[in-house]
Design an enzyme around this catalytic site. Structure first.
Site, PDB file in Angstrom:
ATOM      1  N   ARG A   1     -14.090  -7.975   0.519  1.00 28.14           N
ATOM      2  CA  ARG A   1     -13.212  -7.767   1.672  1.00 28.14           C
ATOM      3  C   ARG A   1     -12.871  -6.266   1.770  1.00 28.14           C
ATOM      4  O   ARG A   1     -12.592  -5.605   0.785  1.00 28.14           O
ATOM      5  CB  ARG A   1     -11.946  -8.593   1.484  1.00 28.14           C
ATOM      6  N   VAL A   2     -12.930  -5.716   2.981  1.00 27.07           N
ATOM      7  CA  VAL A   2     -12.688  -4.291   3.172  1.00 27.07           C
ATOM      8  C   VAL A   2     -11.297  -4.087   3.786  1.00 27.07           C
ATOM      9  O   VAL A   2     -10.965  -4.690   4.810  1.00 27.07           O
ATOM     10  CB  VAL A   2     -13.784  -3.662   4.062  1.00 27.07           C
ATOM     11  N   SER A   3     -10.496  -3.244   3.137  1.00 27.79           N
ATOM     12  CA  SER A   3      -9.142  -2.944   3.606  1.00 27.79           C
ATOM     13  C   SER A   3      -9.187  -1.945   4.769  1.00 27.79           C
ATOM     14  O   SER A   3     -10.133  -1.171   4.892  1.00 27.79           O
ATOM     15  CB  SER A   3      -8.370  -2.338   2.440  1.00 27.79           C
ATOM     16  N   ASP A   4      -8.140  -1.940   5.570  1.00 25.16           N
ATOM     17  CA  ASP A   4      -8.026  -0.925   6.637  1.00 25.16           C
ATOM     18  C   ASP A   4      -7.755   0.465   6.084  1.00 25.16           C
ATOM     19  O   ASP A   4      -7.950   1.464   6.783  1.00 25.16           O
ATOM     20  CB  ASP A   4      -6.848  -1.288   7.555  1.00 25.16           C
TER      21      ASP A   4
ATOM     22  N   THR B   1       0.835  -1.201   0.000  1.00 26.68           N
ATOM     23  CA  THR B   1       0.000   0.000   0.000  1.00 26.68           C
ATOM     24  C   THR B   1       0.874   1.257   0.000  1.00 26.68           C
ATOM     25  O   THR B   1       2.054   1.174   0.285  1.00 26.68           O
ATOM     26  CB  THR B   1      -0.863  -0.067   1.284  1.00 26.68           C
TER      27      THR B   1
ATOM     28  N   THR C   1       0.341   0.317   6.905  1.00 25.54           N
ATOM     29  CA  THR C   1       0.414  -0.677   5.838  1.00 25.54           C
ATOM     30  C   THR C   1       0.680  -2.034   6.474  1.00 25.54           C
ATOM     31  O   THR C   1       1.128  -2.109   7.611  1.00 25.54           O
ATOM     32  CB  THR C   1       1.501  -0.305   4.807  1.00 25.54           C
ATOM     33  N   GLY C   2       0.392  -3.094   5.708  1.00 23.85           N
ATOM     34  CA  GLY C   2       0.549  -4.441   6.255  1.00 23.85           C
ATOM     35  C   GLY C   2      -0.770  -5.181   6.134  1.00 23.85           C
ATOM     36  O   GLY C   2      -1.652  -4.769   5.373  1.00 23.85           O
ATOM     37  N   ILE C   3      -0.913  -6.236   6.878  1.00 23.44           N
ATOM     38  CA  ILE C   3      -2.156  -7.010   6.796  1.00 23.44           C
ATOM     39  C   ILE C   3      -3.294  -6.205   7.416  1.00 23.44           C
ATOM     40  O   ILE C   3      -3.265  -5.865   8.605  1.00 23.44           O
ATOM     41  CB  ILE C   3      -1.981  -8.381   7.462  1.00 23.44           C
ATOM     42  N   GLY C   4      -4.262  -5.868   6.581  1.00 28.94           N
ATOM     43  CA  GLY C   4      -5.336  -4.970   7.006  1.00 28.94           C
ATOM     44  C   GLY C   4      -6.078  -5.456   8.233  1.00 28.94           C
ATOM     45  O   GLY C   4      -6.454  -4.661   9.104  1.00 28.94           O
TER      46      GLY C   4
END
Ligand code: ASP
Length: 317
Positions: A208-211, A180, A229-232
């Site tokens: 699926r909704v990202s952070d 990201t 950034t990273g795993i949402g």
């Protein structure tokens, strides 16, 4: 109007597993520094923080190396759906789009929504808005991301995420990572803003909704701004951006807030990274993942975190 404080800037191009090649590092550094230079000079000419972070986001979205805008990763069904958000810390206003397709710069929709009574739109609503604004239809697909997806499909989508940046080597070995982009700026009037944009974590199920378009991934007040950034899912579980910002707003120093929040994230075995600025001009970054692709301008020089590997969870200047 003359500048009242020294502007500060930090940007990121994702976090994840190590870049494969030294060439990869140099190329990413070049990409990040180009954006830092251009956005920092904009701040020096008196641009406000919101304008600066949107400009930085647009440039990073347009760079096919990063997982946002052009070069976004594909979802499990082979489609690109992007999310982006903008928070103006000075007026305390968040806006964003979730899972939008076929636009070049999702951050521009988020910017438009700053002035709208409905400030976060998802797929269908975001598409309607793009149509209303007559945003030209755009295909963000790159050959590398397509090849990456084809390979993942052959492997039955076993990676947890797509490559941190689009590197040809990644296609051959299909290493998990993420990428990201985000920008945090303190302008010459002492105001903060933050923007984040993503293609998601890659290969995710539809819907699926990202952070990245939530305050867990992108948040600012008058006192601090953070982009993650990273795993949402990990970022949402920690509510990382809001947590760090609220700690600073309540009186902790930025370094302390970062240290405490990353120690918690590490304890909870999260896989993530973040960049941060506060109103005093302090710059900080943190990661629990292997690498964080961040670069900054502290008013005197540019620096980056590409080869930062001293075992600490956070760094600052
Ligand atoms: N945080 C993003 C997401 O999970 C991915 C990334 O940071 O690369 O959607």
């Amino acid at each position: 109007m003359a500048l009242q404080v020294q502007p500060k800037l930090i940007i990121h191009g994702g976090a994840g597993s190590s870049l494969h090649s030294k060439g990869g590092i140099q190329a990413v550094r070049q990409s990040l520094y180009t954006v830092v230079e251009e956005v920092y000079s904009l701040l020096l000419t008196g641009a406000n923080a919101s304008t600066a972070v949107v400009k930085g986001c647009q440039m990073l979205e347009d760079d096919p190396r990063f997982n946002a805008g052009t070069g976004s990763v594909l979802q499990s069904d082979g489609q690109i759906r992007m999310s982006a958000s903008l928070m103006d810390g000075n007026i305390g206003r968040f806006s964003g789009v979730i899972n939008v397709s076929r636009v070049k710069n999702p951050i521009e929709l988020a910017q438009f929504l700053q002035a709208s009574p409905d400030r976060v739109l998802s797929d269908y609503g975001a598409a309607e808005l793009a149509r209303e604004l007559q945003v030209p239809s755009y295909n963000a697909l790159t050959e590398l991301r397509l090849q990456e997806w084809i390979q993942e499909r052959q492997d039955n989508f076993k990676s947890t995420m797509a490559g941190v940046v689009a590197e040809p080597e990644l296609v051959e070995t299909s290493n998990a990572g993420r990428g990201t982009i985000g920008v945090v700026a303190l302008d010459g009037y002492g105001k903060l803003a933050v923007a984040t944009s993503t293609g998601g974590k890659g290969f995710e199920r539809i819907g699926r909704v990202s952070d990245s378009a939530t305050p867990a991934g992108n948040y600012a007040t008058k006192q601090a701004g953070v982009s993650c950034t990273g795993i949402g899912e990990d970022i949402l579980d920690e509510c990382l951006a809001a947590k760090i910002v609220v700690r600073v707003t309540d009186g902790m120093s930025l370094a302390e807030a970062m240290q405490r929040s990353f120690a918690e994230a590490n304890q909870n075995q999260r896989d993530l990274g973040a960049i941060a600025l506060d109103a005093t001009g302090a710059i900080s970054w943190g990661k629990t993942s292997q690498v964080l692709l961040a670069a900054y301008h502290n008013g005197t020089t540019m620096g980056d975190t590409l080869e930062w590997n001293d075992g600490e969870l956070i760094g600052y200047c």
